[in-house]
Design a protein around this motif. Sequence first.
Motif, short mmCIF file in Angstrom:
data_model
loop_
_atom_site.label_atom_id
_atom_site.label_comp_id
_atom_site.label_asym_id
_atom_site.label_seq_id
_atom_site.Cartn_x
_atom_site.Cartn_y
_atom_site.Cartn_z
N UNK A 16 30.92 -4.63 -1.89
CA UNK A 16 31.46 -4.54 -3.25
C UNK A 16 32.96 -4.23 -3.27
N UNK A 17 33.58 -4.14 -2.09
CA UNK A 17 35.01 -3.79 -1.98
C UNK A 17 35.32 -2.50 -2.74
N UNK A 18 34.43 -1.52 -2.62
CA UNK A 18 34.61 -0.26 -3.33
C UNK A 18 35.70 0.58 -2.67
N UNK A 19 36.16 1.55 -3.43
CA UNK A 19 37.20 2.47 -2.96
C UNK A 19 36.88 3.87 -3.48
N UNK A 20 36.97 4.84 -2.59
CA UNK A 20 36.80 6.25 -2.96
C UNK A 20 38.03 6.98 -2.45
N UNK A 21 38.59 7.81 -3.29
CA UNK A 21 39.65 8.69 -2.82
C UNK A 21 39.42 10.06 -3.43
N UNK A 22 39.83 11.07 -2.69
CA UNK A 22 39.63 12.42 -3.17
C UNK A 22 40.24 13.43 -2.23
N UNK A 23 39.91 14.68 -2.50
CA UNK A 23 40.41 15.79 -1.69
C UNK A 23 39.27 16.71 -1.34
N UNK A 24 39.32 17.23 -0.14
CA UNK A 24 38.36 18.22 0.33
C UNK A 24 39.11 19.50 0.65
N UNK A 25 38.45 20.61 0.47
CA UNK A 25 39.03 21.88 0.91
C UNK A 25 38.48 22.19 2.30
N UNK A 26 39.04 23.18 2.94
CA UNK A 26 38.57 23.58 4.26
C UNK A 26 37.13 24.09 4.17
N UNK A 27 36.75 24.69 3.04
CA UNK A 27 35.38 25.18 2.86
C UNK A 27 34.38 24.03 2.81
N UNK A 28 34.80 22.82 2.44
CA UNK A 28 33.91 21.66 2.42
C UNK A 28 33.58 21.17 3.83
N UNK A 29 34.35 21.64 4.80
CA UNK A 29 34.19 21.21 6.20
C UNK A 29 33.92 22.44 7.07
N UNK A 30 32.66 22.93 7.11
CA UNK A 30 32.39 24.21 7.78
C UNK A 30 32.69 24.21 9.28
#
Length: 175
Positions: A16-30
């Motif tokens: 579908x040629x989709x695109x996602x962009x966003x931000x993660x915090x350090x807490x999202x990556x244990x």
Amino acid sequence: MSHNTLLIDNIAFSKKNERIEGELSLQDCPRLEELMQSSNLTNPTKINHASLISYVLQGKTDAAGQHILQLTIVSSITTACQRCLNAMPLNINLNFNYLIGEVSDTDVEAVDVDNSDDYDLQQANKTMDLIALIEDEIIMAMPIAPMHEEGCTELTTQSGEKPNPFAVLKGLIKS
């Protein structure tokens, strides 16, 4: 602390040629957060928990009908310099191209992607965890022993300054 997930069907995403962009915090990556805490030896509270990890994932299908994901990761996280043990910013700017393939877990290692380093093979998955992929790529890209590029302001190692405990014995032999 719960581990957040962002699941995508990577074949449908690329079709579908989709695109996602966003931000993660350090807490999202244990796992990454734990690595940052264990590496910051002098003062674990100096870790910048507000560090943001920006990402963009773009799906596409090439002219040959191959499904491709392009991932860009940009962040500045704080780790510890292994020379002076003080906080050190680590700028991350990573780009990855993944070729999505219908292969089993055991075949992923064996498949040759046209002898090219342009693409990493990613197994087709209806529930690919994007956050785990981002976290894995950052952890693998981090230096084993990060150090300031210029000389550190304060060295904590003191080589050669300890007295020799056998010096007393040396005096006994001469007498």
